[in-house]
Design an enzyme around this catalytic site. Sequence first.
Site, PDB file in Angstrom:
ATOM      1  N   ASP A   1      77.118  56.934  79.779  1.00 42.63           N
ATOM      2  CA  ASP A   1      76.493  56.988  78.457  1.00 42.63           C
ATOM      3  C   ASP A   1      77.574  57.216  77.413  1.00 42.63           C
ATOM      4  O   ASP A   1      78.325  58.192  77.489  1.00 42.63           O
ATOM      5  CB  ASP A   1      75.485  58.159  78.473  1.00 42.63           C
ATOM      6  CG  ASP A   1      74.716  58.321  77.176  1.00 42.63           C
ATOM      7  OD1 ASP A   1      74.826  57.457  76.293  1.00 42.63           O
ATOM      8  OD2 ASP A   1      73.988  59.329  77.077  1.00 42.63           O
TER       9      ASP A   1
ATOM     10  N   MET B   1      79.409  61.335  80.823  1.00 38.32           N
ATOM     11  CA  MET B   1      79.515  61.001  79.398  1.00 38.32           C
ATOM     12  C   MET B   1      80.864  60.330  79.131  1.00 38.32           C
ATOM     13  O   MET B   1      81.917  60.856  79.507  1.00 38.32           O
ATOM     14  CB  MET B   1      79.404  62.267  78.529  1.00 38.32           C
ATOM     15  CG  MET B   1      78.031  62.882  78.476  1.00 38.32           C
ATOM     16  SD  MET B   1      76.707  61.781  77.933  1.00 38.32           S
ATOM     17  CE  MET B   1      77.227  61.359  76.262  1.00 38.32           C
TER      18      MET B   1
ATOM     19  N   HIS C   1      67.551  62.866  78.227  1.00 40.57           N
ATOM     20  CA  HIS C   1      68.900  63.443  78.278  1.00 40.57           C
ATOM     21  C   HIS C   1      68.919  64.669  77.367  1.00 40.57           C
ATOM     22  O   HIS C   1      68.932  64.551  76.141  1.00 40.57           O
ATOM     23  CB  HIS C   1      69.891  62.361  77.804  1.00 40.57           C
ATOM     24  CG  HIS C   1      71.313  62.798  77.738  1.00 40.57           C
ATOM     25  ND1 HIS C   1      72.302  62.054  77.132  1.00 40.57           N
ATOM     26  CD2 HIS C   1      71.937  63.909  78.213  1.00 40.57           C
ATOM     27  CE1 HIS C   1      73.471  62.674  77.228  1.00 40.57           C
ATOM     28  NE2 HIS C   1      73.267  63.816  77.874  1.00 40.57           N
TER      29      HIS C   1
ATOM     30  N   GLY D   1      76.507  63.759  71.100  1.00 44.17           N
ATOM     31  CA  GLY D   1      76.106  64.156  69.745  1.00 44.17           C
ATOM     32  C   GLY D   1      75.728  62.992  68.838  1.00 44.17           C
ATOM     33  O   GLY D   1      74.831  63.117  68.014  1.00 44.17           O
ATOM     34  N   PHE D   2      76.419  61.868  69.024  1.00 48.39           N
ATOM     35  CA  PHE D   2      76.174  60.758  68.114  1.00 48.39           C
ATOM     36  C   PHE D   2      76.302  59.411  68.836  1.00 48.39           C
ATOM     37  O   PHE D   2      77.084  59.300  69.776  1.00 48.39           O
ATOM     38  CB  PHE D   2      77.179  60.784  66.952  1.00 48.39           C
ATOM     39  CG  PHE D   2      77.095  62.060  66.154  1.00 48.39           C
ATOM     40  CD1 PHE D   2      76.197  62.179  65.097  1.00 48.39           C
ATOM     41  CD2 PHE D   2      77.879  63.159  66.502  1.00 48.39           C
ATOM     42  CE1 PHE D   2      76.094  63.375  64.383  1.00 48.39           C
ATOM     43  CE2 PHE D   2      77.781  64.358  65.791  1.00 48.39           C
ATOM     44  CZ  PHE D   2      76.886  64.469  64.731  1.00 48.39           C
ATOM     45  N   GLY D   3      75.552  58.444  68.349  1.00 48.96           N
ATOM     46  CA  GLY D   3      75.688  57.082  68.853  1.00 48.96           C
ATOM     47  C   GLY D   3      76.852  56.395  68.155  1.00 48.96           C
ATOM     48  O   GLY D   3      77.424  56.931  67.205  1.00 48.96           O
ATOM     49  N   GLY D   4      77.199  55.229  68.656  1.00 48.09           N
ATOM     50  CA  GLY D   4      78.192  54.394  67.977  1.00 48.09           C
ATOM     51  C   GLY D   4      79.640  54.842  68.092  1.00 48.09           C
ATOM     52  O   GLY D   4      80.478  54.419  67.295  1.00 48.09           O
TER      53      GLY D   4
ATOM     54  N   HIS E   1      65.947  55.589  77.329  1.00 52.02           N
ATOM     55  CA  HIS E   1      66.777  56.798  77.262  1.00 52.02           C
ATOM     56  C   HIS E   1      66.461  57.571  75.979  1.00 52.02           C
ATOM     57  O   HIS E   1      66.556  57.032  74.873  1.00 52.02           O
ATOM     58  CB  HIS E   1      68.248  56.377  77.292  1.00 52.02           C
ATOM     59  CG  HIS E   1      69.228  57.492  77.386  1.00 52.02           C
ATOM     60  ND1 HIS E   1      69.558  58.102  78.583  1.00 52.02           N
ATOM     61  CD2 HIS E   1      69.982  58.120  76.428  1.00 52.02           C
ATOM     62  CE1 HIS E   1      70.478  59.040  78.364  1.00 52.02           C
ATOM     63  NE2 HIS E   1      70.741  59.079  77.062  1.00 52.02           N
TER      64      HIS E   1
ATOM     65  N   SER F   1      69.174  53.420  74.653  1.00 48.70           N
ATOM     66  CA  SER F   1      69.035  54.715  73.980  1.00 48.70           C
ATOM     67  C   SER F   1      68.351  54.506  72.639  1.00 48.70           C
ATOM     68  O   SER F   1      68.894  53.839  71.742  1.00 48.70           O
ATOM     69  CB  SER F   1      70.407  55.341  73.755  1.00 48.70           C
ATOM     70  OG  SER F   1      70.269  56.389  72.819  1.00 48.70           O
TER      71      SER F   1
ATOM     72  N   MET G   1      68.616  66.583  71.166  1.00 49.78           N
ATOM     73  CA  MET G   1      69.749  67.406  70.685  1.00 49.78           C
ATOM     74  C   MET G   1      69.209  68.553  69.848  1.00 49.78           C
ATOM     75  O   MET G   1      68.274  68.369  69.070  1.00 49.78           O
ATOM     76  CB  MET G   1      70.680  66.549  69.826  1.00 49.78           C
ATOM     77  CG  MET G   1      71.192  65.306  70.532  1.00 49.78           C
ATOM     78  SD  MET G   1      72.427  64.478  69.526  1.00 49.78           S
ATOM     79  CE  MET G   1      72.607  62.935  70.443  1.00 49.78           C
TER      80      MET G   1
ATOM     81  N   MET H   1      70.564  67.474  75.554  1.00 52.88           N
ATOM     82  CA  MET H   1      71.836  68.019  75.052  1.00 52.88           C
ATOM     83  C   MET H   1      71.465  69.276  74.275  1.00 52.88           C
ATOM     84  O   MET H   1      71.523  69.325  73.041  1.00 52.88           O
ATOM     85  CB  MET H   1      72.533  66.966  74.181  1.00 52.88           C
ATOM     86  CG  MET H   1      73.168  65.862  75.003  1.00 52.88           C
ATOM     87  SD  MET H   1      73.480  64.374  74.046  1.00 52.88           S
ATOM     88  CE  MET H   1      71.853  63.625  74.125  1.00 52.88           C
TER      89      MET H   1
ATOM     90  N   ASP I   1      67.414  60.813  73.769  1.00 52.34           N
ATOM     91  CA  ASP I   1      68.451  61.822  73.535  1.00 52.34           C
ATOM     92  C   ASP I   1      67.884  63.009  72.770  1.00 52.34           C
ATOM     93  O   ASP I   1      67.519  62.885  71.603  1.00 52.34           O
ATOM     94  CB  ASP I   1      69.604  61.193  72.735  1.00 52.34           C
ATOM     95  CG  ASP I   1      70.445  60.275  73.600  1.00 52.34           C
ATOM     96  OD1 ASP I   1      70.932  60.730  74.651  1.00 52.34           O
ATOM     97  OD2 ASP I   1      70.607  59.090  73.230  1.00 52.34           O
TER      98      ASP I   1
ATOM     99  N   GLY J   1      73.107  52.397  73.294  1.00 55.26           N
ATOM    100  CA  GLY J   1      72.357  52.551  72.051  1.00 55.26           C
ATOM    101  C   GLY J   1      72.703  51.457  71.083  1.00 55.26           C
ATOM    102  O   GLY J   1      71.982  50.466  70.932  1.00 55.26           O
TER     103      GLY J   1
HETATM  104  C1  DX5 Z   1      75.293  60.415  72.657  1.00 55.31           C
HETATM  105  C2  DX5 Z   1      74.040  60.000  73.376  1.00 55.31           C
HETATM  106  C3  DX5 Z   1      73.987  58.573  73.726  1.00 55.31           C
HETATM  107  C4  DX5 Z   1      74.053  57.628  72.543  1.00 55.31           C
HETATM  108  C5  DX5 Z   1      74.842  56.445  73.001  1.00 55.31           C
HETATM  109  O1  DX5 Z   1      75.368  61.788  72.608  1.00 55.31           O
HETATM  110  O2  DX5 Z   1      73.884  60.748  74.574  1.00 55.31           O
HETATM  111  O3  DX5 Z   1      72.865  58.278  74.538  1.00 55.31           O
HETATM  112  O4  DX5 Z   1      72.813  57.196  72.087  1.00 55.31           O
HETATM  113  O5  DX5 Z   1      75.037  55.592  71.929  1.00 55.31           O
HETATM  114  P1  DX5 Z   1      76.042  54.362  71.995  1.00 55.31           P
HETATM  115  O6  DX5 Z   1      75.610  53.494  73.129  1.00 55.31           O
HETATM  116  O7  DX5 Z   1      75.872  53.722  70.652  1.00 55.31           O
HETATM  117  O8  DX5 Z   1      77.409  54.940  72.211  1.00 55.31           O
HETATM  118 ZN    ZN Z   2      72.313  60.061  76.016  1.00 51.88          ZN
END
Ligand code: DX5
Ligand code: ZN
Length: 216
Positions: A176, A141, A67, A146-149, A34, A9, A38, A69, A36, A198
């Site tokens: 994901d 999911m 993806h 909404g957010f990575g990490g 990937h 991602s 949003m 969102m 994302d 990600g």
């Molecule tokens: C979250 C995204 C993911 C995100 C995953 O809403 O859809 O694709 O980038 O990030 P990690 O792998 O860091 O959880």
């Molecule tokens: Zn995603």
Amino acid sequence: MEKVIISPSILSADFANLEKDIKRAEIAGADWIHVDVMDGHFVPNITIGIPVVKSLRAITNLPLDVHLMIENPDQYIEPFANAGADIITFHYEAEIDYKQIKDTILKIKSFGVKAGISIKPKTNPDVLIPYLNEVDMVLIMTVEPGFGGQKFIQECAEKIKFVKEKSNKDLIIQVDGGINDITAKICKSYGANSLVAGNYIYKSEDIVQSIKALRN
Ligand code: DX5
Ligand code: ZN
């Protein structure tokens, strides 16, 4: 054994150097990229959109796994397909009813693009049943989008088993959110065959090693 599709991602990549970070993933053995998208409505964050997908199309031959969102995803299928998306995944929760979901899937496929449907952590996987024979991919999911990490939600991964049981063997089951070497093993044991990651990939010291660890 079936090959697992690894889809880094780019949400966790360096947005000032996307080309460099995509090439790094490519060299490290990534299968897809990937992306994302949003909109600040469906999720409380805003990222990138159609022009960025178009620019990425020009610099990589890897399939672009988009993806969405966003609200009203059906209105944005054509521009994302024309921009060069290879897979377009929309959210079940973003659509109004059965007919709109069916139409969105058909629209995605009419552009020769693979169609994916995704569910958020609180959505029951039963809702996917009417679409399992129509889509190419289901995205489960394992964090709130909404957010990575964020931290992997184990109970969400259990939905993979249900989808696997109800679907045909060609369906791609993607996960994901919070995927790392350990959570990847759990998801694969349940039947996931595509992993999005990600932070685990882009915040690691050794991206080659991270991709290998997800695969094995
Ligand atoms: C979250 C995204 C993911 C995100 C995953 O809403 O859809 O694709 O980038 O990030 P990690 O792998 O860091 O959880
Ligand atoms: Zn995603």
